[in-house]
Design a protein around this motif. Structure first.
Motif, PDB file in Angstrom:
ATOM      1  N   ASP A   1       0.831  -1.207   0.000  1.00 11.09           N
ATOM      2  CA  ASP A   1       0.000   0.000   0.000  1.00 11.09           C
ATOM      3  C   ASP A   1       0.868   1.261   0.000  1.00 11.09           C
ATOM      4  OD1 ASP A   1      -2.416  -1.327  -0.071  1.00 11.09           O
ATOM      5  OD2 ASP A   1      -2.678  -1.336   2.105  1.00 11.09           O
ATOM      6  N   ARG A   2       1.924   1.265   0.785  1.00 13.58           N
ATOM      7  CA  ARG A   2       2.803   2.444   0.860  1.00 13.58           C
ATOM      8  C   ARG A   2       3.480   2.707  -0.487  1.00 13.58           C
ATOM      9  NH1 ARG A   2       7.151   3.459   4.293  1.00 13.58           N
ATOM     10  NH2 ARG A   2       6.428   5.606   4.519  1.00 13.58           N
TER      11      ARG A   2
ATOM     12  N   GLU B   1       1.046   4.200  -2.873  1.00 15.41           N
ATOM     13  CA  GLU B   1       0.746   5.596  -2.521  1.00 15.41           C
ATOM     14  C   GLU B   1       1.942   6.514  -2.724  1.00 15.41           C
ATOM     15  OE1 GLU B   1      -0.408   5.177   1.523  1.00 15.41           O
ATOM     16  OE2 GLU B   1      -2.283   4.103   1.059  1.00 15.41           O
TER      17      GLU B   1
END
Length: 240
Positions: A108-109, A112
């Motif tokens: 997810d990081r 993003e």
């Protein structure tokens, strides 16, 4: 099995060390399988090696005891912890819960844009691990294998996960050493690379499955199916 800390695990220091220095040296010696379960860590000898007071060493040993890397036995001293079967199971069970979550958080990081160099860092570490395997530097390979998992947690952006992973890594090493599977310490060469590939591709299910299988391989290689000792019949032993 007790081993002399002066000969096999810790080398004398030419200058006075801080508590942090002593802690790191002992931590690394466990991770690199240079300190085995049951090794006595004499306050006097460790103080001599690092040119510090026994009081300073005692503080380090107490910290290691809190992290369960050292067992303090009254009137006997400090020993590198020998985990029980249940404790070894617990360590791996916690890792099976923690590390898939680490992988998902990291994916997810990256998506993003919060960890733009994560893949590059992971591949560089795995390259060093593979080079260590290639030249037969088993200590470095073992250490880098553990560092890979710690770095995953660090890159996830969670300080709590990173701290937990750092504490679980040497506990895993002690479990491996205690239950007679020293060759398992350095993870199979391709599994880290496959995991990075899945993370880079954003394949959450595949990454979680790879991590879960990876940890399962470690546990399966350990001799954790130890049967309970039969209860002794005192009447038979003493009166028979």
């Amino acid at each position: 099995m007790a081993i002399s800390t002066s000969r096999r695990a810790l080398k004398p220091s030419s200058k006075t060390a801080s508590k942090a220095d002593i802690y790191e040296r002992i931590y690394e010696a466990v991770v690199e399988h240079r300190l085995l379960p049951g090794t006595k860590l004499s306050e006097e000898r460790v103080a001599e090696l690092f040119s510090v007071s026994r009081t300073q060493v005692r503080g380090v040993l107490q910290r290691l005891a809190v992290e369960q890397l050292v067992t303090l036995i009254p009137n006997r001293g400090a020993f590198v912890t020998t985990p029980s079967v249940d404790e070894a199971h617990d360590v791996l069970e916690v890792r099976r819960t923690l590390e898939p979550a680490v992988v998902l958080r990291l994916i997810d990081r990256i998506a993003e844009g919060k960890a733009p160099t994560a893949i590059k860092q992971l591949r560089a570490l795995v390259k060093r691990e593979q080079q260590a395997h290639h030249v037969g530097d088993r200590r470095a390979a073992v250490r880098l294998s553990g560092e890979f998992h710690v770095q995953l947690a660090q890159l996830s952006g969670s300080s709590i996960m990173a701290r937990m992973m750092r504490e679980l890594t040497p506990l895993t090493c002690l479990a491996i050493l205690t239950f007679e599977a020293p060759t398992v310490a350095a993870c199979p060469n391709d599994e880290h690379t496959l995991l990075i590939d899945a993370i880079e591709a954003g394949q959450k299910k595949a990454a979680v499955a790879l991590m879960t299988d990876h940890l399962h391989h470690i546990e399966k290689s350990l001799n954790l199916h130890v049967e309970d000792e039969p209860e002794i019949d005192l009447a038979e032993v003493l009166l028979g």
